[in-house]
Each structure stands twice: as structure tokens, then as C-alpha cells.
Motif scaffolding. Structure first.
Motif, PDB file in Angstrom:
ATOM      1  N   GLN A 115       0.870  -1.177   0.000  1.00  0.00           N
ATOM      2  CA  GLN A 115       0.000   0.000   0.000  1.00  0.00           C
ATOM      3  C   GLN A 115       0.901   1.218   0.000  1.00  0.00           C
ATOM      4  O   GLN A 115       1.657   1.444   0.952  1.00  0.00           O
TER       5      GLN A 115
ATOM      6  N   LEU B 133      -2.464   3.722  -3.335  1.00  0.00           N
ATOM      7  CA  LEU B 133      -2.312   2.660  -4.328  1.00  0.00           C
ATOM      8  C   LEU B 133      -2.108   1.325  -3.618  1.00  0.00           C
ATOM      9  O   LEU B 133      -1.102   1.134  -2.930  1.00  0.00           O
ATOM     10  N   ASN B 134      -3.057   0.413  -3.778  1.00  0.00           N
ATOM     11  CA  ASN B 134      -2.954  -0.938  -3.225  1.00  0.00           C
ATOM     12  C   ASN B 134      -2.564  -1.889  -4.358  1.00  0.00           C
ATOM     13  O   ASN B 134      -3.223  -1.900  -5.407  1.00  0.00           O
ATOM     14  N   SER B 135      -1.521  -2.667  -4.164  1.00  0.00           N
ATOM     15  CA  SER B 135      -1.067  -3.538  -5.249  1.00  0.00           C
ATOM     16  C   SER B 135      -0.702  -4.924  -4.728  1.00  0.00           C
ATOM     17  O   SER B 135      -0.320  -5.091  -3.563  1.00  0.00           O
TER      18      SER B 135
ATOM     19  N   ARG C  36       1.167  -7.477 -11.938  1.00  0.00           N
ATOM     20  CA  ARG C  36       0.919  -6.643 -10.764  1.00  0.00           C
ATOM     21  C   ARG C  36      -0.461  -5.992 -10.913  1.00  0.00           C
ATOM     22  O   ARG C  36      -0.709  -5.259 -11.868  1.00  0.00           O
TER      23      ARG C  36
ATOM     24  N   THR D 290      -3.012  -3.365  -9.480  1.00  0.00           N
ATOM     25  CA  THR D 290      -3.009  -2.162  -8.655  1.00  0.00           C
ATOM     26  C   THR D 290      -4.403  -1.571  -8.613  1.00  0.00           C
ATOM     27  O   THR D 290      -5.035  -1.383  -9.666  1.00  0.00           O
TER      28      THR D 290
ATOM     29  N   ARG E  35      -6.453   1.691  -7.389  1.00  0.00           N
ATOM     30  CA  ARG E  35      -6.280   3.092  -6.982  1.00  0.00           C
ATOM     31  C   ARG E  35      -7.450   3.509  -6.096  1.00  0.00           C
ATOM     32  O   ARG E  35      -8.599   3.135  -6.347  1.00  0.00           O
TER      33      ARG E  35
ATOM     34  N   GLY F   2      -8.331   0.878 -11.304  1.00  0.00           N
ATOM     35  CA  GLY F   2      -7.139   0.067 -11.163  1.00  0.00           C
ATOM     36  C   GLY F   2      -6.577  -0.369 -12.493  1.00  0.00           C
ATOM     37  O   GLY F   2      -7.155  -0.118 -13.553  1.00  0.00           O
TER      38      GLY F   2
END
Length: 483
Positions: free
Chosen positions: A359, A377-379, A403, A405, A407, A425
Motif C-alpha cells: 500500500q 495505491l494498493n497492489s 501486478r 493495482t 487506486r 485500477g
């Protein structure tokens, strides 16, 4: 209050109240009632008040689930009928009768019925008898409480003398409003109906200021909003009595005896020890994704709670109170441990391995106005099972990885909260240098579920570790990643 006054009257008749201090104790909304009782003009003033997990939020904020709409005129009678039925059904004697009946049903198991009656019966009956009126009020449309905050502040400022106070805050209490309470109590110490400061007021009153609200002791303990509730064995942790109930009872006794509240002289060494212990406990848990015993999960949870209790801000405060936010919140954070179902569900995706979970909260650009949402941003990195075996050929391994991600926009709130709303995302290759396209992420159910914002509470943050919790108790422990 009526029962207490009657009991005190009986003691007075027997001459037993001489030098007997009266200390009010309340938890949650009970703490609010304790404050209001202290503001009354009474013949028998209290020598002190203990206010635990003070809360006066509207029900729409205090209860982490959507509430039914308030009834209109056409459904008012139905709502009143539901209220009456719920209140009667959850009366203390009826709940006790139901538990007694349940214990008889399982009495064929040696000792089981007695164990239920002894550990659960009376305490559950008392608890549910309080829940009934609350549910009834919800059914009839009650959503907020009176008097309002402003009215309470006005009463406090007009009070010429206020009992000394012990304000108790639990470190991961998502609906706690202790910071607000401490602020108004301390403000009332210097402002009264004369508009003068403490020294001037004392001079005008012959030097006798009385016990003003400045005599406020603050205490932060490990745990959450329900920690003071003495739950039965099997529901509470094995050391709950020692870490929470026992410590709280001890501090209340010290306060009633007018002894100094126990304070931690230097919490920095304890923080280092707890962070080291947390790293040792989480080794091999794969961020909580691996099968972890209940015992180990309990130890991790207890360690995190102890760390939250020594957070690097004063007791009675939060990670932040609105703007500005502490600089330590910004940066790149890698997940160390979580118990959230949406994170744990990553392990059930067929034929997929879960890599790094992050995060990131970038520093806002210059010129950002207070109150503007922050970008979050969570990835998560995903790869086919067995792709790690291709590590000897890094380009080939990266080719199979992706990846994802998501948002989000986060609006800073009071008491260390971030109201997070997912807005979009992308799906991209793990290695950006491969030149593969980045694709938009289709709209997920979580986008709609968070349209009004999910409050993520920061309960601990420094230059190394960050702890956050959701309203439903989901725990996230993150480590800072070097830029």
C-alpha cells in the motif's frame, strides 16, 4: 442513578458515608452519561469521574453496518410495535430463562450445562438487556443523541468546579472520541463564564478555584472498544484478565484513592522490543496467508495491541486530528501480516501464487488544500504456481507475473482515520521494462461497496512500522519500503 441515591441514603442513615468518596465510572455512552451527571447541580458531588472509551457518535457512524431507513408516518406504528417487541424479548430475566433452558438441553454432556450457566448466563443476560432498548431506538429512527457536543462544551465552560477525571482510551478503538473529550475538559480549565484564565479566576474567588477540569489523568491501554467487557473464557484471549481488565481495575482503584496513575517513563525501548517480537512471531506466517494456529494468531494480536498502546503520541490523542497529517504516514508500505478476509482469500485463487502486497501513499503535491483526498495505491503481485522455479531465468519469470493495482482516494478524518474509496485500477506486468501493455482493471464489487468510504484507522505509525484497522476489526501490519 435512582438506585444509587437510595443506597447512599441508607448508608447516610447508618452514619457510614463519612469520608466515603463517590467516583463515577462509565464506558462508551455510559462515559457520556457520567460526564452529564457530573455537570448536574447535586447535593452529593462526586470526588472524581472515570470515563472509558468516551463515545457520542451518531449510530450511523458507531455501528459499522448499514442501518435501515428511518420510518415515515405510514410505518411509524409498525416501528413502535417492533421496538416494544424487541425490548421485551431481550429483558434480562427472559434472556436468563433462555440460557437456562439451553443449559438443560446440553446437560447430557457432563458439566456442560453448568459451565454455560456459570460463565455465560448472568453476564449475557445483563448485556442483552442493554442491547434491546438500543435496537428498539434504531427501529424507530433514532440516530443521534442529545445534548449535542456544543451544548456539552457550553455546560462545561459554565461549570465553576469540575471533579478530577481519569480518561481511559483503548489503543485500537475505532469509535473512540477520547481526544475530543480531553480537549474540552482542558479548555474548560481556562475558560469559564467570567472569560478569565485560571489565575485571574482564582484571584476573584479568593484563591479558591476548586478542582477544575485541568486535573485530567490520561491512560491508554491495549485493546478495542469492547475490551472492558468481561467476556467468557473461549471468547476472550487467555491473558485478557491480566492485560486489560486487571490493569483497568487497578488504575481505577489508584485514581479513587487519589494515587498517581501509572505512567511509562520512556516508551521507546518498549516499542523496539515489541517490534522485534512482532517480526519474530510473523516469520513463517506468509503475511497471515499460511495456515496459522489459533495460539500463534492470538500471540500476534496481543503483541500488536501492546505496540498500539505505546504509540508515539500522547495518551488521549490520536495519530492525527484532521490536518496536517504526520509525515510518517506517507511512503511505500509492504504488508507484513493481516487477518482480513479479502487478503486471506488471495490464497484460494486456483493455480496462482501471491507475491508482494503493498500500500503506497505518495506525498501530496505542493499546493494541496486541507481536506482534499489523498491518493492511495494498493497492489499485489500474482504469478502462476511454480513460476518461482524460473528464477534462474529472471526475464522469463517476470513474463508470467502480473501486478494488480487498485487506486483509491482517501479523505483524512479525525482520530487517525482515512476514509478510503476505490476508484479504479490496472493490471500490468511485474517488470515494467518488458514493454507489455498496462490494461485497465474492470469495475469490481469493492468499488461500489466503498463508494461512501471505508474508514481505515491508523493505530500505530513510525518510520518503520504502520498498523491499521478496519471498522470490522480487520488488522493490517505493514513495513516501510525504502524509496
Amino acid at each position: 442513578v435512582g438506585k444509587f441515591d437510595a443506597a447512599m441514603l441508607e448508608l447516610e442513615r447508618g452514619g457510614l458515608t463519612k469520608d466515603l468518596p463517590v467516583v463515577g465510572v462509565g464506558h462508551s455512552l455510559g462515559a457520556r452519561v457520567t460526564l452529564l451527571l457530573a455537570l448536574r447541580e447535586v447535593a452529593r458531588p462526586r470526588s472524581g469521574n472515570v470515563m472509558i472509551s468516551y463515545n457520542q457518535r451518531p449510530l450511523t457512524e458507531a455501528i459499522p453496518v448499514p442501518l435501515p431507513p428511518s420510518p415515515d408516518e405510514s410505518t411509524r406504528q409498525v416501528a413502535e410495535f417492533v421496538r416494544e417487541g424487541v425490548t421485551q424479548a431481550l429483558q434480562e430475566d427472559r434472556v436468563q430463562q433462555g440460557i437456562d433452558a439451553a443449559s438443560q438441553v446440553v446437560s447430557v454432556i457432563p458439566g456442560a450445562g453448568d459451565q454455560i450457566a456459570r460463565n455465560v448466563g448472568s453476564r449475557a443476560a445483563k448485556l442483552f438487556s442493554q442491547v434491546g432498548p438500543i435496537l428498539g431506538d434504531i427501529a424507530t429512527g433514532t440516530r443521534s443523541f442529545s445534548p449535542t457536543r456544543d451544548e456539552i462544551m457550553t455546560r462545561l465552560r459554565s461549570k465553576q468546579a469540575f471533579p478530577r477525571s481519569l480518561v481511559v482510551q483503548f489503543a485500537n478503538d475505532g469509535i473512540d472520541e477520547t481526544p475530543w473529550l480531553c480537549t474540552v475538559l482542558e479548555d474548560a480549565a481556562t475558560l469559564d463564564d467570567t472569560g478569565l484564565g485560571d489565575a485571574e479566576v482564582a484571584g476573584e474567588r479568593g484563591g479558591d478555584l476548586g478542582r477544575r477540569a485541568s486535573d485530567v489523568k490520561k491512560l491508554r491501554l491495549p485493546g478495542g472498544h469492547t475490551s472492558p467487557v468481561d467476556l467468557p473464557e473461549g471468547i476472550r484471549s487467555s491473558d485478557h484478565e491480566f492485560r486489560t481488565i486487571g490493569r483497568l481495575a487497578s488504575e481505577i482503584a489508584r485514581f479513587a484513592a487519589e494515587e498517581a496513575v501509572e505512567e511509562t517513563s520512556d516508551a521507546a525501548p518498549m516499542r523496539r522490543q515489541l517490534k522485534d517480537k512482532l517480526l519474530r512471531l510473523t516469520v513463517g506466517t506468509n503475511r497471515g496467508l499460511s495456515a496459522v494456529s489459533a495460539s500463534l494468531r492470538g500471540k500476534v494480536a496481543a503483541c500488536v495491541e501492546d505496540l498500539e498502546a505505546v504509540a508515539p503520541w500522547e495518551p488521549g490523542e490520536a495519530a492525527w486530528q484532521g490536518e496536517p497529517l504526520p509525515p510518517s504516514i506517507f511512503g511505500k508500505w509492504r504488508l507484513l501480516y493481516a487477518n482480513a478476509p479479502d487478503v486471506l482469500s488471495l490464497t484460494v485463487i486456483p493455480l496462482i501464487d501471491c507475491g508482494e502486497i503493498r500500500q503506497d501513499i505518495p506525498r501530496p503535491p505542493p499546493g494541496r488544500l486541507a481536506g482534499e483526498p489523498l491518493e492511495v495505491l494498493n497492489s499485489v503481485e500474482l504469478s502462476p504456481k511454480g513460476a518461482a522455479l524460473l528464477g534462474v531465468l529472471p526475464p522469463l519469470a517476470d513474463l508470467f507475473g502480473a501486478r494488480v493495482t487498485v487506486r483509491a482516494l482517501a479523505e483524512p478524518g479525525s482520530n487517525g482515520g482515512l476514509a478510503i474509496r476505490f476508484v479504479g485500477g490496472t493490471v500490468a506486468p511485474t517488470d515494467d521494462k518488458l514493454g507489455l501493455p498496462t490494461l485497465p482493471l474492470p469495475e469490481l464489487p469493492s468499488f461500489r461497496l466503498t463508494s461512501s468510504g471505508i474508514n481505515l484507522l491508523t493505530t500505530y505509525v513510525d518510520d518503520q512500522v504502520r498498523v491499521a484497522r478496519s471498522p470490522l476489526g480487520d488488522l493490517f501490519v505493514l513495513l516501510r519500503v525504502a524509496d
